[in-house]
Design an enzyme around this catalytic site. Structure first.
Site, PDB file in Angstrom:
ATOM      1  N   SER A  78     -21.853  25.818  -3.334  1.00 19.92           N
ATOM      2  CA  SER A  78     -22.393  24.911  -4.350  1.00 19.92           C
ATOM      3  C   SER A  78     -21.320  24.503  -5.353  1.00 19.92           C
ATOM      4  O   SER A  78     -20.523  25.335  -5.803  1.00 19.92           O
ATOM      5  CB  SER A  78     -23.543  25.595  -5.093  1.00 19.92           C
ATOM      6  OG  SER A  78     -23.916  24.793  -6.198  1.00 19.92           O
ATOM      7  N   SER A 107     -22.200  23.269  -8.210  1.00 16.75           N
ATOM      8  CA  SER A 107     -22.846  23.302  -9.523  1.00 16.75           C
ATOM      9  C   SER A 107     -22.160  24.243 -10.515  1.00 16.75           C
ATOM     10  O   SER A 107     -22.012  23.880 -11.687  1.00 16.75           O
ATOM     11  CB  SER A 107     -24.325  23.666  -9.372  1.00 16.75           C
ATOM     12  OG  SER A 107     -25.001  22.614  -8.733  1.00 16.75           O
ATOM     13  N   LYS A 159     -36.818  24.891  -3.123  1.00 15.04           N
ATOM     14  CA  LYS A 159     -37.364  23.882  -4.042  1.00 15.04           C
ATOM     15  C   LYS A 159     -38.893  23.832  -4.058  1.00 15.04           C
ATOM     16  O   LYS A 159     -39.495  23.597  -5.112  1.00 15.04           O
ATOM     17  CB  LYS A 159     -36.786  22.499  -3.721  1.00 15.04           C
ATOM     18  CG  LYS A 159     -35.294  22.386  -4.084  1.00 15.04           C
ATOM     19  CD  LYS A 159     -34.779  20.972  -3.907  1.00 15.04           C
ATOM     20  CE  LYS A 159     -33.279  20.902  -4.148  1.00 15.04           C
ATOM     21  NZ  LYS A 159     -32.743  19.535  -4.052  1.00 15.04           N
ATOM     22  N   ASN A 205     -36.188  21.153  -8.670  1.00 17.08           N
ATOM     23  CA  ASN A 205     -34.804  21.641  -8.584  1.00 17.08           C
ATOM     24  C   ASN A 205     -34.344  22.240  -9.908  1.00 17.08           C
ATOM     25  O   ASN A 205     -33.212  22.698 -10.018  1.00 17.08           O
ATOM     26  CB  ASN A 205     -33.856  20.511  -8.170  1.00 17.08           C
ATOM     27  CG  ASN A 205     -33.610  19.541  -9.299  1.00 17.08           C
ATOM     28  OD1 ASN A 205     -34.508  19.282 -10.095  1.00 17.08           O
ATOM     29  ND2 ASN A 205     -32.403  19.006  -9.385  1.00 17.08           N
ATOM     30  N   ASP A 209     -33.598  15.517  -9.259  1.00 14.83           N
ATOM     31  CA  ASP A 209     -33.002  14.780  -8.133  1.00 14.83           C
ATOM     32  C   ASP A 209     -33.438  13.315  -8.186  1.00 14.83           C
ATOM     33  O   ASP A 209     -32.652  12.415  -7.871  1.00 14.83           O
ATOM     34  CB  ASP A 209     -33.463  15.372  -6.789  1.00 14.83           C
ATOM     35  CG  ASP A 209     -32.791  16.703  -6.476  1.00 14.83           C
ATOM     36  OD1 ASP A 209     -31.631  16.904  -6.889  1.00 14.83           O
ATOM     37  OD2 ASP A 209     -33.430  17.545  -5.807  1.00 14.83           O
ATOM     38  N   GLY A 248     -35.102   9.341   6.254  1.00 16.15           N
ATOM     39  CA  GLY A 248     -35.426  10.749   6.117  1.00 16.15           C
ATOM     40  C   GLY A 248     -36.807  10.932   5.516  1.00 16.15           C
ATOM     41  O   GLY A 248     -37.363   9.996   4.918  1.00 16.15           O
ATOM     42  N   ARG A 267     -36.711  10.284  11.754  1.00 15.14           N
ATOM     43  CA  ARG A 267     -36.592  10.609  13.182  1.00 15.14           C
ATOM     44  C   ARG A 267     -37.944  11.027  13.743  1.00 15.14           C
ATOM     45  O   ARG A 267     -38.338  10.608  14.810  1.00 15.14           O
ATOM     46  CB  ARG A 267     -35.570  11.743  13.347  1.00 15.14           C
ATOM     47  CG  ARG A 267     -35.486  12.280  14.757  1.00 15.14           C
ATOM     48  CD  ARG A 267     -34.462  13.371  14.860  1.00 15.14           C
ATOM     49  NE  ARG A 267     -34.804  14.560  14.054  1.00 15.14           N
ATOM     50  CZ  ARG A 267     -34.079  15.664  14.014  1.00 15.14           C
ATOM     51  NH1 ARG A 267     -32.947  15.739  14.704  1.00 15.14           N
ATOM     52  NH2 ARG A 267     -34.443  16.692  13.266  1.00 15.14           N
ATOM     53  N   TYR A 289     -22.607  14.666   1.182  1.00 16.77           N
ATOM     54  CA  TYR A 289     -21.220  14.524   0.739  1.00 16.77           C
ATOM     55  C   TYR A 289     -20.378  15.572   1.438  1.00 16.77           C
ATOM     56  O   TYR A 289     -20.844  16.643   1.789  1.00 16.77           O
ATOM     57  CB  TYR A 289     -21.088  14.632  -0.781  1.00 16.77           C
ATOM     58  CG  TYR A 289     -21.704  15.859  -1.398  1.00 16.77           C
ATOM     59  CD1 TYR A 289     -23.000  15.838  -1.862  1.00 16.77           C
ATOM     60  CD2 TYR A 289     -20.971  17.044  -1.504  1.00 16.77           C
ATOM     61  CE1 TYR A 289     -23.571  16.960  -2.421  1.00 16.77           C
ATOM     62  CE2 TYR A 289     -21.536  18.178  -2.066  1.00 16.77           C
ATOM     63  CZ  TYR A 289     -22.836  18.122  -2.526  1.00 16.77           C
ATOM     64  OH  TYR A 289     -23.406  19.237  -3.069  1.00 16.77           O
TER      65      TYR A 289
HETATM   66  P1  NAP Z   1     -34.586  18.428   4.640  1.00 20.89           P
HETATM   67  O1  NAP Z   1     -35.790  18.533   3.790  1.00 20.89           O
HETATM   68  O2  NAP Z   1     -34.257  19.533   5.576  1.00 20.89           O
HETATM   69  O3  NAP Z   1     -34.723  17.052   5.514  1.00 20.89           O
HETATM   70  C1  NAP Z   1     -33.804  16.766   6.517  1.00 20.89           C
HETATM   71  C2  NAP Z   1     -34.014  15.327   7.011  1.00 20.89           C
HETATM   72  O4  NAP Z   1     -32.945  14.986   7.897  1.00 20.89           O
HETATM   73  C3  NAP Z   1     -35.315  15.116   7.788  1.00 20.89           C
HETATM   74  O5  NAP Z   1     -35.817  13.836   7.508  1.00 20.89           O
HETATM   75  C4  NAP Z   1     -34.826  15.207   9.239  1.00 20.89           C
HETATM   76  O6  NAP Z   1     -35.642  14.504  10.146  1.00 20.89           O
HETATM   77  C5  NAP Z   1     -33.494  14.537   9.130  1.00 20.89           C
HETATM   78  N1  NAP Z   1     -32.584  14.882  10.206  1.00 20.89           N
HETATM   79  C6  NAP Z   1     -31.971  16.094  10.424  1.00 20.89           C
HETATM   80  N2  NAP Z   1     -31.210  16.032  11.523  1.00 20.89           N
HETATM   81  C7  NAP Z   1     -31.341  14.772  12.011  1.00 20.89           C
HETATM   82  C8  NAP Z   1     -30.780  14.098  13.139  1.00 20.89           C
HETATM   83  N3  NAP Z   1     -29.937  14.726  13.964  1.00 20.89           N
HETATM   84  N4  NAP Z   1     -31.106  12.814  13.340  1.00 20.89           N
HETATM   85  C9  NAP Z   1     -31.943  12.174  12.504  1.00 20.89           C
HETATM   86  N5  NAP Z   1     -32.500  12.756  11.426  1.00 20.89           N
HETATM   87  C10 NAP Z   1     -32.201  14.047  11.182  1.00 20.89           C
HETATM   88  O7  NAP Z   1     -33.274  18.194   3.773  1.00 20.89           O
HETATM   89  P2  NAP Z   1     -33.120  17.539   2.317  1.00 20.89           P
HETATM   90  O8  NAP Z   1     -33.259  18.593   1.306  1.00 20.89           O
HETATM   91  O9  NAP Z   1     -33.983  16.335   2.214  1.00 20.89           O
HETATM   92  O10 NAP Z   1     -31.576  17.116   2.347  1.00 20.89           O
HETATM   93  C11 NAP Z   1     -31.078  16.137   3.236  1.00 20.89           C
HETATM   94  C12 NAP Z   1     -29.570  15.981   3.020  1.00 20.89           C
HETATM   95  O11 NAP Z   1     -29.302  15.490   1.722  1.00 20.89           O
HETATM   96  C13 NAP Z   1     -28.810  17.300   3.146  1.00 20.89           C
HETATM   97  O12 NAP Z   1     -27.713  17.110   3.998  1.00 20.89           O
HETATM   98  C14 NAP Z   1     -28.316  17.636   1.765  1.00 20.89           C
HETATM   99  O13 NAP Z   1     -27.010  18.155   1.823  1.00 20.89           O
HETATM  100  C15 NAP Z   1     -28.324  16.292   1.080  1.00 20.89           C
HETATM  101  N6  NAP Z   1     -28.718  16.423  -0.341  1.00 20.89           N
HETATM  102  C16 NAP Z   1     -27.853  15.983  -1.293  1.00 20.89           C
HETATM  103  C17 NAP Z   1     -28.211  16.042  -2.630  1.00 20.89           C
HETATM  104  C18 NAP Z   1     -27.268  15.522  -3.669  1.00 20.89           C
HETATM  105  O14 NAP Z   1     -27.455  15.812  -4.851  1.00 20.89           O
HETATM  106  N7  NAP Z   1     -26.271  14.759  -3.302  1.00 20.89           N
HETATM  107  C19 NAP Z   1     -29.450  16.578  -3.013  1.00 20.89           C
HETATM  108  C20 NAP Z   1     -30.315  17.024  -2.012  1.00 20.89           C
HETATM  109  C21 NAP Z   1     -29.925  16.948  -0.672  1.00 20.89           C
HETATM  110  P3  NAP Z   1     -36.891  15.228  10.912  1.00 20.89           P
HETATM  111  O15 NAP Z   1     -38.056  15.166   9.971  1.00 20.89           O
HETATM  112  O16 NAP Z   1     -37.071  14.394  12.130  1.00 20.89           O
HETATM  113  O17 NAP Z   1     -36.459  16.634  11.219  1.00 20.89           O
END
Ligand code: NAP
Length: 282
Positions: free
Chosen positions: A16, A18, A68, A89, A104, A123, A147, A209
């Site tokens: 992290s 943070s 979360k 968060n 977020d 997503g 997906r 990122y």
């Molecule tokens: P999450 O709840 O686990 O959701 C993951 C999402 O990605 C789902 O919609 C999933 O689709 C999709 N996915 C995973 N593998 C895939 C693939 N191979 N092809 C197509 N879709 C795929 O995760 P989250 O918390 O929303 O976070 C998602 C991403 O955002 C993470 O990588 C995280 O690092 C990033 N993030 C960044 C911040 C920031 O502050 N910059 C904050 C939060 C998260 P399915 O429903 O089909 O499984």
């Protein structure tokens, strides 16, 4: 002794950014008696750990994957945003209560600057729910692709946005999937949009990122799109959390610099004023 503590709970949480970001902010604000630390906590110990934190001097904590939803569930109070999104968060400890917020969502809007007229969110996980909620609340027309289409349909019904079967046109494209995180070469195989089609979006946001940037943003930039990366969103969600805990405007530039400073795998360059290794709970 007498420290005011903040931290981030995750499992894992070793990578992290943070702690670096908030540590820089606390120094910039001159809050010498405040510390922000990593708190690696497995799911089975989450609720018990959080309830123990106020007595140890904690003012609040950030909560990341996979906690979360659990954070929202254990809170005594939650903001309407956290409730609608279904995840928190940011937890704040005050007057014997645990308050839950989701920064977020507003963090994404601050990173965007202006509200796009329309957005395609990719997503349907936690971050997609926060993005869809924030964009729709700000007045954007929101479509969601996922997906697994059933999850997009459920998100759309719950948040009052539209589910899309493919890459519909919009002013902004917001990637909230984890695609591109581990294998950049598969980005355009797994998302419903080709690199050439990115030019249709005036602005492209990638919540993912990684050092060196993501394939999605590289290709978007090459096609003249405005791009916003995940670190910028991370900085603004952190800034908003810090403002809740301290009641002071966050030093966003210092936080951005600290978050962007490349993290070496060896934590040898620990800054003297950062939390010491022994400066942990327990
Ligand atoms: P999450 O709840 O686990 O959701 C993951 C999402 O990605 C789902 O919609 C999933 O689709 C999709 N996915 C995973 N593998 C895939 C693939 N191979 N092809 C197509 N879709 C795929 O995760 P989250 O918390 O929303 O976070 C998602 C991403 O955002 C993470 O990588 C995280 O690092 C990033 N993030 C960044 C911040 C920031 O502050 N910059 C904050 C939060 C998260 P399915 O429903 O089909 O499984």
């Amino acid at each position: 002794l007498g420290l005011t503590r903040l931290g981030v709970l995750g499992w894992p949480v070793a990578h992290s950014r943070s702690p670096a970001m908030h540590g820089a902010a606390l120094r910039e604000l001159g809050l010498d008696g405040w510390r922000y630390q990593r708190l690696p906590v497995p799911p089975e110990a989450f609720a018990e750990t959080v309830r123990a934190l106020p007595a140890l001097g904690f003012r609040g904590v950030n909560v990341t994957i996979p906690h979360k939803e659990a954070a929202l569930a254990l809170a005594d109070r939650a903001s309407p945003a956290a409730r609608a999104i279904g995840a928190a968060n940011t937890l704040t400890f005050a007057e014997g209560e645990i308050a839950a917020e989701n920064t977020d969502a507003p963090g994404l809007m601050r990173a965007l600057g202006a509200v796009p007229g329309s957005a395609l969110v990719l997503g349907a996980g936690g971050s997609a729910r926060a993005a869809a909620y924030a964009l729709a609340r700000a007045g954007a027309e929101v479509a969601v692709w996922n997906r697994t289409p059933e999850r997009a349909l459920r998100l759309a019904a719950e948040l009052g946005v539209t589910a899309a079967a493919g890459a519909v046109e919009a002013a902004a494209l917001v990637n909230c999937t984890s695609v591109g995180l581990h294998d950049p070469s598969s980005t355009f195989k797994e998302l419903p949009v080709s690199a050439d089609a990115l030019g249709r979006y005036a602005c492209v946001v990638d919540l993912v990122y990684r050092d060196g940037g993501t394939e999605l943003l590289h290709e978007a930039q090459r096609r003249g799109c405005r791009v916003v990366d995940g670190l910028e969103v991370l900085v603004h969600q952190g800034a908003l959390s810090l403002e809740i805990w301290t009641g002071r405007p966050a030093p966003v530039d210092a936080m951005r610099q600290a978050a962007r400073r490349e993290l070496s795998p060896q934590p040898a360059l620990r800054r003297p004023s950062a939390a010491a290794p022994g400066d942990a709970v327990g």
